[in-house]
Design a protein around this motif. Sequence first.
Motif, PDB file in Angstrom:
ATOM      1  N   VAL A   1       0.857  -1.194   0.000  1.00  0.00           N
ATOM      2  CA  VAL A   1       0.000   0.000   0.000  1.00  0.00           C
ATOM      3  C   VAL A   1       0.890   1.241   0.000  1.00  0.00           C
ATOM      4  O   VAL A   1       1.842   1.318   0.774  1.00  0.00           O
ATOM      5  CB  VAL A   1      -0.923   0.023   1.244  1.00  0.00           C
ATOM      6  N   PRO A   2       0.594   2.228  -0.860  1.00  0.00           N
ATOM      7  CA  PRO A   2       1.400   3.467  -0.841  1.00  0.00           C
ATOM      8  C   PRO A   2       1.436   4.088   0.545  1.00  0.00           C
ATOM      9  O   PRO A   2       0.416   4.174   1.230  1.00  0.00           O
ATOM     10  CB  PRO A   2       0.665   4.372  -1.840  1.00  0.00           C
ATOM     11  N   ALA A   3       2.618   4.531   0.941  1.00  0.00           N
ATOM     12  CA  ALA A   3       2.787   5.108   2.277  1.00  0.00           C
ATOM     13  C   ALA A   3       1.868   6.301   2.490  1.00  0.00           C
ATOM     14  O   ALA A   3       1.341   6.511   3.589  1.00  0.00           O
ATOM     15  CB  ALA A   3       4.241   5.524   2.479  1.00  0.00           C
ATOM     16  N   ALA A   4       1.645   7.089   1.443  1.00  0.00           N
ATOM     17  CA  ALA A   4       0.788   8.265   1.576  1.00  0.00           C
ATOM     18  C   ALA A   4      -0.647   7.866   1.926  1.00  0.00           C
ATOM     19  O   ALA A   4      -1.317   8.549   2.708  1.00  0.00           O
ATOM     20  CB  ALA A   4       0.801   9.079   0.278  1.00  0.00           C
ATOM     21  N   LEU A   5      -1.134   6.748   1.353  1.00  0.00           N
ATOM     22  CA  LEU A   5      -2.491   6.301   1.661  1.00  0.00           C
ATOM     23  C   LEU A   5      -2.586   5.739   3.077  1.00  0.00           C
ATOM     24  O   LEU A   5      -3.609   5.913   3.749  1.00  0.00           O
ATOM     25  CB  LEU A   5      -2.943   5.250   0.649  1.00  0.00           C
ATOM     26  N   LEU A   6      -1.534   5.066   3.531  1.00  0.00           N
ATOM     27  CA  LEU A   6      -1.537   4.581   4.909  1.00  0.00           C
ATOM     28  C   LEU A   6      -1.606   5.758   5.879  1.00  0.00           C
ATOM     29  O   LEU A   6      -2.357   5.721   6.876  1.00  0.00           O
ATOM     30  CB  LEU A   6      -0.269   3.761   5.180  1.00  0.00           C
ATOM     31  N   LEU A   7      -0.853   6.814   5.600  1.00  0.00           N
ATOM     32  CA  LEU A   7      -0.891   7.989   6.465  1.00  0.00           C
ATOM     33  C   LEU A   7      -2.213   8.731   6.332  1.00  0.00           C
ATOM     34  O   LEU A   7      -2.675   9.355   7.284  1.00  0.00           O
ATOM     35  CB  LEU A   7       0.279   8.913   6.123  1.00  0.00           C
ATOM     36  N   PHE A   8      -2.830   8.662   5.169  1.00  0.00           N
ATOM     37  CA  PHE A   8      -4.157   9.249   4.975  1.00  0.00           C
ATOM     38  C   PHE A   8      -5.170   8.584   5.915  1.00  0.00           C
ATOM     39  O   PHE A   8      -5.939   9.257   6.606  1.00  0.00           O
ATOM     40  CB  PHE A   8      -4.576   9.069   3.520  1.00  0.00           C
ATOM     41  N   VAL A   9      -5.159   7.260   5.937  1.00  0.00           N
ATOM     42  CA  VAL A   9      -6.047   6.524   6.845  1.00  0.00           C
ATOM     43  C   VAL A   9      -5.697   6.829   8.292  1.00  0.00           C
ATOM     44  O   VAL A   9      -6.582   7.020   9.144  1.00  0.00           O
ATOM     45  CB  VAL A   9      -5.956   5.001   6.573  1.00  0.00           C
ATOM     46  N   ALA A  10      -4.398   6.911   8.591  1.00  0.00           N
ATOM     47  CA  ALA A  10      -3.961   7.234   9.949  1.00  0.00           C
ATOM     48  C   ALA A  10      -4.445   8.619  10.365  1.00  0.00           C
ATOM     49  O   ALA A  10      -4.866   8.829  11.506  1.00  0.00           O
ATOM     50  CB  ALA A  10      -2.443   7.157  10.050  1.00  0.00           C
ATOM     51  N   GLY A  11      -4.412   9.576   9.445  1.00  0.00           N
ATOM     52  CA  GLY A  11      -4.894  10.923   9.747  1.00  0.00           C
ATOM     53  C   GLY A  11      -6.376  10.946  10.036  1.00  0.00           C
ATOM     54  O   GLY A  11      -6.835  11.642  10.961  1.00  0.00           O
ATOM     55  N   PHE A  12      -7.155  10.181   9.272  1.00  0.00           N
ATOM     56  CA  PHE A  12      -8.596  10.075   9.509  1.00  0.00           C
ATOM     57  C   PHE A  12      -8.871   9.495  10.895  1.00  0.00           C
ATOM     58  O   PHE A  12      -9.671  10.036  11.666  1.00  0.00           O
ATOM     59  CB  PHE A  12      -9.216   9.183   8.428  1.00  0.00           C
ATOM     60  N   LEU A  13      -8.186   8.392  11.211  1.00  0.00           N
ATOM     61  CA  LEU A  13      -8.386   7.748  12.511  1.00  0.00           C
ATOM     62  C   LEU A  13      -7.878   8.628  13.657  1.00  0.00           C
ATOM     63  O   LEU A  13      -8.470   8.636  14.742  1.00  0.00           O
ATOM     64  CB  LEU A  13      -7.670   6.399  12.526  1.00  0.00           C
ATOM     65  N   LEU A  14      -6.795   9.357  13.420  1.00  0.00           N
ATOM     66  CA  LEU A  14      -6.263  10.249  14.452  1.00  0.00           C
ATOM     67  C   LEU A  14      -7.270  11.346  14.789  1.00  0.00           C
ATOM     68  O   LEU A  14      -7.522  11.631  15.961  1.00  0.00           O
ATOM     69  CB  LEU A  14      -4.946  10.868  13.974  1.00  0.00           C
ATOM     70  N   ALA A  15      -7.864  11.955  13.754  1.00  0.00           N
ATOM     71  CA  ALA A  15      -8.861  13.001  13.986  1.00  0.00           C
ATOM     72  C   ALA A  15     -10.066  12.438  14.726  1.00  0.00           C
ATOM     73  O   ALA A  15     -10.604  13.064  15.650  1.00  0.00           O
ATOM     74  CB  ALA A  15      -9.292  13.618  12.655  1.00  0.00           C
ATOM     75  N   HIS A  16     -10.492  11.241  14.325  1.00  0.00           N
ATOM     76  CA  HIS A  16     -11.629  10.600  14.997  1.00  0.00           C
ATOM     77  C   HIS A  16     -11.292  10.297  16.448  1.00  0.00           C
ATOM     78  O   HIS A  16     -12.094  10.532  17.357  1.00  0.00           O
ATOM     79  CB  HIS A  16     -11.991   9.317  14.248  1.00  0.00           C
ATOM     80  N   GLY A  17     -10.091   9.765  16.684  1.00  0.00           N
ATOM     81  CA  GLY A  17      -9.695   9.420  18.043  1.00  0.00           C
ATOM     82  C   GLY A  17      -9.585  10.632  18.946  1.00  0.00           C
ATOM     83  O   GLY A  17     -10.036  10.607  20.099  1.00  0.00           O
ATOM     84  N   VAL A  18      -9.015  11.721  18.429  1.00  0.00           N
ATOM     85  CA  VAL A  18      -8.891  12.943  19.224  1.00  0.00           C
ATOM     86  C   VAL A  18     -10.260  13.475  19.600  1.00  0.00           C
ATOM     87  O   VAL A  18     -10.509  13.851  20.757  1.00  0.00           O
ATOM     88  CB  VAL A  18      -8.091  14.009  18.451  1.00  0.00           C
ATOM     89  N   GLU A  19     -11.174  13.493  18.643  1.00  0.00           N
ATOM     90  CA  GLU A  19     -12.518  14.005  18.936  1.00  0.00           C
ATOM     91  C   GLU A  19     -13.233  13.139  19.967  1.00  0.00           C
ATOM     92  O   GLU A  19     -13.889  13.646  20.881  1.00  0.00           O
ATOM     93  CB  GLU A  19     -13.343  14.075  17.654  1.00  0.00           C
ATOM     94  N   ARG A  20     -13.093  11.827  19.851  1.00  0.00           N
ATOM     95  CA  ARG A  20     -13.758  10.924  20.810  1.00  0.00           C
ATOM     96  C   ARG A  20     -13.157  11.078  22.202  1.00  0.00           C
ATOM     97  O   ARG A  20     -13.877  11.035  23.216  1.00  0.00           O
ATOM     98  CB  ARG A  20     -13.619   9.476  20.343  1.00  0.00           C
TER      99      ARG A  20
END
Length: 241
Positions: free
Chosen positions: A61-80
Amino acid sequence: MAVFVALGAFLMTLAGGWTAQHVTDRRHLVLGLAGGLMLGVVGMDLLPEALAAAGTEVHGVPAALLLFVAGFLLAHGVERLLAARRSAHGADEHERTPEVGLTAAAAMVAHSAMDGVAIGAAFQIGEGMGVAVALAVIAHDFADGFNTFTLTTLYGNARRRAVAMLFADAVAPVVGAASTLLVTIPQPVLGGYLGLFGGALLYLAAAEILPEAHHRHTAGPTLLCTIGGAAFIWLVVGIAE
């Protein structure tokens, strides 16, 4: 030259923030437009640039896409986590948390600084390349200023904080361009950051901005604003190419 050109991004960012401030009577339309702009920036600007700059793969998987998913989950985790903290102190779990807005705005500022770095790096390649990149940055910095002010105020921050974040976002490209006179950021690092930021921005658009835009308002006009925002970014990217 790069710093001088980046002043155009400074003015365009302020123009976007000024527009967001003066349409408060149509807040749901503003949010719908902001959601479309954010979606367009992520899908048509940030992700392509991230994939081009950080094209290496990690386990297929392209590293940029892995970090894209990580960024989505990070934002979700911070908000929760912030929501859980508020709930533990007796506040409504769904009440807007100012820290989320400030964090999102700070990410916009960091992104704008990277835009300035992109301008400076392009001018290191050649003046023609520098002008082309600068025009693309200046064109979409209107959306950056619009989104920075909107994100900050959406989460309950006072207007003065939103104005401060808007000003920081406007100054950031100039600072980023000036920094290239001293250092050069490796392309893989820049690409990874763009992927991470894109994931966080998409979460805010899909889970926060657009649901709020459609809350207690007729969906038709707001949806048209969202489509218009995404189409505007498409137009800007097409012209830049």
